[in-house]
Write an enzyme that holds these catalytic residues in place. Structure first.
Site, mmCIF file in Angstrom:
data_model
loop_
_atom_site.group_PDB
_atom_site.id
_atom_site.type_symbol
_atom_site.label_atom_id
_atom_site.label_comp_id
_atom_site.label_asym_id
_atom_site.label_seq_id
_atom_site.Cartn_x
_atom_site.Cartn_y
_atom_site.Cartn_z
ATOM 1 N N CYS A 1 -4.383 -2.552 -2.869
ATOM 2 C CA CYS A 1 -5.711 -2.826 -2.307
ATOM 3 C C CYS A 1 -5.576 -3.821 -1.144
ATOM 4 C CB CYS A 1 -6.669 -3.329 -3.371
ATOM 5 S SG CYS A 1 -6.902 -2.210 -4.763
ATOM 6 N N HIS B 1 -9.348 4.955 -5.688
ATOM 7 C CA HIS B 1 -8.821 3.675 -5.211
ATOM 8 C C HIS B 1 -8.577 2.770 -6.418
ATOM 9 C CE1 HIS B 1 -8.492 0.552 -2.037
ATOM 10 N NE2 HIS B 1 -8.787 -0.239 -3.049
ATOM 11 N N ASP C 1 -10.824 8.252 -1.968
ATOM 12 C CA ASP C 1 -10.845 6.916 -1.372
ATOM 13 C C ASP C 1 -11.256 7.080 0.092
ATOM 14 O OD1 ASP C 1 -10.525 4.242 -0.830
ATOM 15 O OD2 ASP C 1 -8.393 4.172 -1.377
#
Length: 154
Positions: free
Chosen positions: A44, A122, A91
């Site tokens: 991330c 994600h 995502d």
């Protein structure tokens, strides 16, 4: 009693944070008990940091961003490290920026491999969320370890 979660990075100075990561990389590279070769992996936000390090450290040996923000397209020309990039299939925000960044990596002659994990969201490697996908997490991590073994071996 309900607790409210604080934002991930309230007041975080992004420029200072980037400088901190660059300084940390330099310190790791200089350790006498190391090989002098370093790699970066991030998830991330950390995936964006791994991408950033690949654009800022010409001697980075390898970078593995997991579903991280891509650097500006013009920064792709500075990537010297081989990249292993992991994407979640679902995502939209991250994946929307990929075609332009991939074109820039290709134009720069950067070495990269990208994997898209079907049916994943994600954060698929985070086993503390309902988005966790054990099969994709295992496969991506096995690929990551093999990539680092290939590129970080002394």
């Amino acid at each position: 009693m309900k607790t409210r979660r604080a934002p991930c990075s309230p007041g975080l100075d992004q420029a200072k944070t980037r400088q901190d990561f660059l300084a940390t990389a330099a310190a790791l590279k200089a350790r006498p008990d190391g090989t002098g070769r370093i790699g970066a992996v991030g998830f991330c936000y950390g995936g964006g940091i791994a991408h950033m390090l690949a654009t800022e450290l010409p001697d980075l040996a390898a970078a593995v961003p997991y579903y991280g923000n891509h650097p500006p397209v013009e920064a792709a020309a500075k990537v010297k490290a081989p990249l292993l990039i992991h994407f979640a299939a679902v995502d939209e925000r991250i994946n929307a920026a990929w075609p332009a960044y991939e074109a820039a990596l290709k134009a720069a002659g950067a070495r990269y491999t990208a994997h898209l994990y079907a049916g994943t969201q994600h954060g698929f490697n985070n086993d503390t969320t309902p988005r966790f996908d054990a099969a994709a997490a295992r496969l991506s991590w096995d690929r990551t370890l093999a990539f680092f073994k290939q590129h970080l071996a002394a």
